[in-house]
Design a protein around this motif. Structure first.
Motif, short mmCIF file in Angstrom:
data_model
loop_
_atom_site.label_atom_id
_atom_site.label_comp_id
_atom_site.label_asym_id
_atom_site.label_seq_id
_atom_site.Cartn_x
_atom_site.Cartn_y
_atom_site.Cartn_z
N ILE A 180 1.02 -1.27 -0.08
CA ILE A 180 0.12 -0.05 -0.01
C ILE A 180 0.81 1.27 0.13
O ILE A 180 1.72 1.24 0.75
N ALA A 181 0.63 2.30 -0.75
CA ALA A 181 1.32 3.25 -0.83
C ALA A 181 0.62 4.46 -1.13
O ALA A 181 -0.63 4.26 -1.11
N VAL A 182 1.13 5.61 -1.13
CA VAL A 182 0.63 7.23 -1.12
C VAL A 182 1.06 7.73 -2.42
O VAL A 182 2.30 8.02 -2.36
N VAL A 183 0.15 8.41 -3.26
CA VAL A 183 0.53 8.92 -4.21
C VAL A 183 0.07 10.55 -4.13
O VAL A 183 -0.83 10.66 -3.70
N ARG A 184 1.16 11.57 -4.63
CA ARG A 184 0.73 12.97 -4.72
C ARG A 184 0.49 13.42 -6.04
O ARG A 184 1.49 13.43 -6.66
N TRP A 185 -0.60 14.04 -6.33
CA TRP A 185 -0.90 14.91 -7.63
C TRP A 185 -0.68 16.06 -7.26
O TRP A 185 -1.27 16.65 -6.30
N ASN A 186 -0.39 17.02 -8.34
CA ASN A 186 -0.33 18.57 -8.23
C ASN A 186 -1.52 18.99 -8.56
O ASN A 186 -2.58 18.24 -9.21
N VAL A 187 -1.99 20.45 -8.57
CA VAL A 187 -3.23 20.83 -8.91
C VAL A 187 -3.72 20.60 -10.20
O VAL A 187 -4.74 20.72 -10.89
N SER A 188 -2.63 20.38 -11.29
CA SER A 188 -2.98 20.07 -12.66
C SER A 188 -3.30 18.60 -12.92
O SER A 188 -3.53 18.25 -14.14
N GLY A 189 -3.20 17.57 -11.86
CA GLY A 189 -3.35 16.16 -12.26
C GLY A 189 -2.18 15.37 -12.40
O GLY A 189 -2.08 14.33 -12.87
N GLY A 190 -1.08 16.32 -12.41
CA GLY A 190 0.35 15.57 -12.72
C GLY A 190 0.80 14.95 -11.29
O GLY A 190 0.93 15.25 -10.52
N ALA A 191 1.20 13.57 -11.61
CA ALA A 191 1.71 12.80 -10.43
C ALA A 191 3.22 13.39 -10.08
O ALA A 191 3.98 13.37 -10.95
N GLU A 192 3.31 13.84 -8.75
CA GLU A 192 4.60 14.30 -8.46
C GLU A 192 5.51 13.26 -7.54
O GLU A 192 6.61 13.30 -7.86
N ARG A 193 4.83 12.52 -6.78
CA ARG A 193 5.73 11.55 -5.86
C ARG A 193 4.88 10.31 -5.24
O ARG A 193 3.68 10.34 -5.32
N LEU A 194 5.58 9.24 -5.24
CA LEU A 194 4.98 8.11 -4.52
C LEU A 194 5.73 7.92 -3.19
O LEU A 194 7.12 7.82 -3.20
N PHE A 195 5.04 7.69 -2.26
CA PHE A 195 5.36 7.68 -0.72
C PHE A 195 5.16 6.21 -0.32
O PHE A 195 4.24 5.57 -0.64
N GLU A 196 6.26 5.33 -0.23
CA GLU A 196 6.25 3.93 0.22
C GLU A 196 7.02 3.60 1.44
O GLU A 196 8.10 4.38 1.84
N GLN A 197 6.81 2.74 1.97
CA GLN A 197 7.16 2.17 3.27
C GLN A 197 7.13 0.37 3.18
O GLN A 197 6.11 -0.04 2.96
N GLU A 198 8.33 -0.14 3.51
CA GLU A 198 8.39 -1.57 3.38
C GLU A 198 7.48 -2.13 4.23
O GLU A 198 6.96 -3.30 3.94
#
Length: 700
Positions: A180-198
């Motif tokens: 399970i991970a967390v994705v961050r999108w900017n205000v234009s809908g572009g994916a910026e970063r994926l937050f993961e932890q093992e």
């Protein structure tokens, strides 16, 4: 012969800081009980109060007092809980998203996530519901948002499964150990970063549909996503410098809802059902990983979703009841950990009279003591700096300043030294206080909302009692003299206050030391008629110059100075005799008569318009002229206007300026000056047409 009375005064932070405190704040106002902010009930919003809405399914925070509310029919409403204004953004049956959609909003950004719709993540305009952008996949795979949140920069965060497969029925399923991970999108809908932890993996396989309402997401003020897994009771932080586990939730209750305030504290709700647990459900506050949780006592109900706004107001949704409860931070008195009561203790350092066997006289206390609060003062005096406490000889100064011992322990061990407490004293005799060194102890008992404040404490010595002025027979009986001394001390306080006022009477006669109505009353001593139109600084200047003004009263100089004090501007005074030589011709005489009058004993006072902006100011200036002029003269006020007009009060250098005209030239960097002359340059240098020497014509 009586000795001079001395006193020690505690009225500055540096005076109090020599002592030892417990749960006490020391500030410019004095001593008080420490205060803290606690969440208290502010308002409840009922979904039934939204006209046309069905049962509430989710909500998000909009700007100001607006809420976005999703109902059980998938209708989306905009509701202002202050004005109770309701707008329908999406009607029921729109088929854009379902009733299981999740909302997140910040400012003018509104996001809708729905794992069961064609478009899994939507960004819509909250003003008209227009679609801004939409997503249905993540890196080529189908997107399944499990929970969403938004940060202060209006960026969207969503928890998604990275590993999943389809079963025989075509339903997505996350296998055991699936990430399970967390994705961050900017205000234009572009994916910026994926937050993961093992460490964030499912322990058992589960269908994606079964993960609904299992995960809760929030974003801290530092843009750090924090994820709650209600099933495993783990809270995971994704910051680069943070430990994987942000806190350890309480093992009791059904976890639901996750929010973070501006100070980084996390709040987790309890979604247990049933009336039997009505008083056992709390929102828990976690400040750090190793700190125990604190209960938010202002809310005891089911919490399916928690949100905090920019002002740290908390919104708790109870979907079972269809309510949103708003909690507001309010200042409260902090409780002392040793007693769990809203109180504070203070033990002073030694107060040294520099003389053995000093008989201490009394104390005076200047304090605010609200209702349901109390101040208790105890003391003891001794000629020794050491004594027996806790079964051993100790230095009093080192003992009471020892940080390893609690103030409660110190108080218990030294209880036999202290006097009986004096409750809420304004002034009190210090009975049986004999010794070079005096220590006192303050106990401030407050209520939940208020606490006493000690502004000043004075300790007087040596003992000076009015009984010394009575015949010796009144001091022969020790018991009787003690009562009589306490009785006379009441009158002694009155005398001391009267003497103090007499000593300070000189400051009350200084215009620079008084203000308000007392300043105007003091000006009456100099027969100055000061009305409400006078500013205090000008009244002080008037009182300072009053002796000289009385000498100049009835003169031109005196009137000019008086008007200058009131307005701050030097007036122009024109007397009739100054114009006498200008009235020899009949033409000028009629004009000057109209402008300045024909009274040989009259004069005019001219002031700029900024000095008489209001009718009150104009009346005050006219009143000053009438009061300061000679009795046989006639004074008239003329307010100059900032423009030139023929046959009116036009004075070069005062309200009129002559400047050389310039030719008009306009381009992108030029404008037309106020003294521009419009001419036809092609017709210059001709007789009878635009002939101006040195400007557009010259003589050879």
């Amino acid at each position: 012969m009586s000795r001079a009375v001395k006193f020690f005064s505690f009225n500055k932070p540096s005076d109090w800081e020599s002592g030892t405190t417990a749960n006490m704040s020391i500030g410019g106002d004095g001593l008080s009980v420490e205060r803290t902010e606690k969440y208290s009930f502010y308002r409840t919003i009922n979904a039934g109060g939204i006209d046309g809405a069905d049962a509430m399914a989710d909500f998000a925070l909009g700007p100001g007092c607006r809420l976005y509310v999703l109902d059980a029919k998938a209708a989306l409403w905009v509701y202002d809980y202050e004005s109770r204004h309701t707008e329908l953004l999406y009607p029921a049956g729109h088929q854009v998203f379902s009733r299981k959609a999740m909302l997140a909003a910040e400012g003018d950004a509104l996001y809708i996530a729905d794992p069961g719709s064609d478009k899994r993540v939507l960004s819509v305009s909250p003003s008209n519901g227009q679609l801004v952008w939409a997503l249905d996949d993540w890196r080529g795979q189908e997107l399944f948002p499990l929970c969403v949140a938004v940060d202060a920069g209006k960026r969207l965060y969503a928890a998604i499964p990275l590993d999943y497969a389809y079963d025989a029925d075509g339903c997505a399923e996350v296998p055991s150990g699936g990430r399970i991970a967390v994705v961050r999108w900017n205000v234009s809908g572009g994916a910026e970063r994926l937050f993961e932890q093992e460490a964030l993996r499912l322990e058992e396989a589960a269908p994606v549909a079964a993960l609904h309402n299992r995960f809760f997401l929030t974003v801290t003020a530092g843009d750090m996503p924090v994820l709650l897994d209600a099933h495993t009771r783990r809270v995971m932080a994704f910051g680069a410098d943070e430990t994987p586990e942000a806190c350890r939730p309480d093992p009791n209750g059904t976890l639901a809802g996750l929010a973070a305030d501006s100070r980084g504290a996390l709040y987790i709700g309890d979604a247990r059902k049933g009336a039997s647990v009505e008083d056992e459900r709390f929102i828990l506050k976690y400040k750090g990983r190793d700190e125990p949780p604190v209960k938010v006592a202002g809310y005891r109900s089911r919490a399916d979703k928690l949100l905090c706004d920019e002002a740290d107001r908390m919104y708790a949704a109870d979907l079972e009841k269809g309510t949103i409860t708003i909690l507001e931070l309010q200042s409260r008195t902090r409780t002392m950990p040793e007693t769990s009561l809203p109180e504070a203790w203070y033990v002073s350092g030694e107060v040294d009279s520099a003389e053995d066997e000093t008989v201490w006289h009394k104390l005076e206390l200047l304090a605010e003591i609200p209702e349901e609060t109390q101040i208790r003062i105890s003391y003891f005096a001794t000629d020794e700096t050491m004594g027996v406490l806790d079964g051993k000889v100790v230095d009093y100064t080192d003992y009471f300043a020892d940080p390893t011992l609690s103030l409660k322990h110190k108080w218990t061990a030294s209880r036999h030294l202290w006097s009986e407490p004096i409750v809420n004293p304004r002034d009190a005799l210090l009975m049986n206080a004999k010794g070079r060194y005096l220590r006192f102890r303050l106990e401030l008992a407050g209520s939940d909302r208020s606490a006493p404040v000690v502004h000043r404490l004075r300790l007087f010595f040596p003992r000076q009692s009015p009984i010394v002025h009575l015949p010796p027979i009144y001091r022969e009986d020790p018991d009787g003299s003690g009562f009589l001394e306490r009785f006379l001390a009441i009158f002694g306080t009155f005398f001391d206050e009267m003497e103090e006022k007499i000593d300070k009477i000189s400051s009350s006669l200084d215009p620079d030391s008084v203000s308000g109505s007392y300043l105007k009353w003091l000006s009456g001593w100099l027969a100055l008629d000061v009305a409400d139109g006078w500013e205090e600084e000008r009244v002080r200047a008037l009182m300072t110059q009053a002796p000289e003004l009385y000498k100049l009263r009835g003169t031109r100089q005196g009137l000019a100075r008086m008007l200058h004090i009131y307005t701050g501007v030097e007036p122009y005074i024109v007397e009739h005799h100054q114009l006498k030589h200008m009235q020899e011709t009949s033409e000028l005489k009629s004009m000057f008569s109209r402008l300045y009058g024909d009274n040989p004993y009259g004069f005019c006072v001219m002031m700029p318009p900024e000095c008489v902006r209001t009718d009150k100011q104009r009346l005050m200036v006219e009143r000053i002229i009438a009061d300061q002029k000679p009795a046989y003269t006639d004074g008239r006020l003329i307010v100059l206007q900032p423009w030139m007009h023929a046959d009116m009060h036009t004075y070069l250098g005062i309200n009129t300026v002559l400047s050389e005209p310039t030719l008009l030239t306009l381009d992108q960097r030029s404008s037309m000056p106020h003294h521009t002359v419009l001419i036809d340059k092609d017709r210059d240098k001709r007789m009878d047409l635009h002939t101006r020497l040195e400007l557009d014509s010259e003589l050879d």
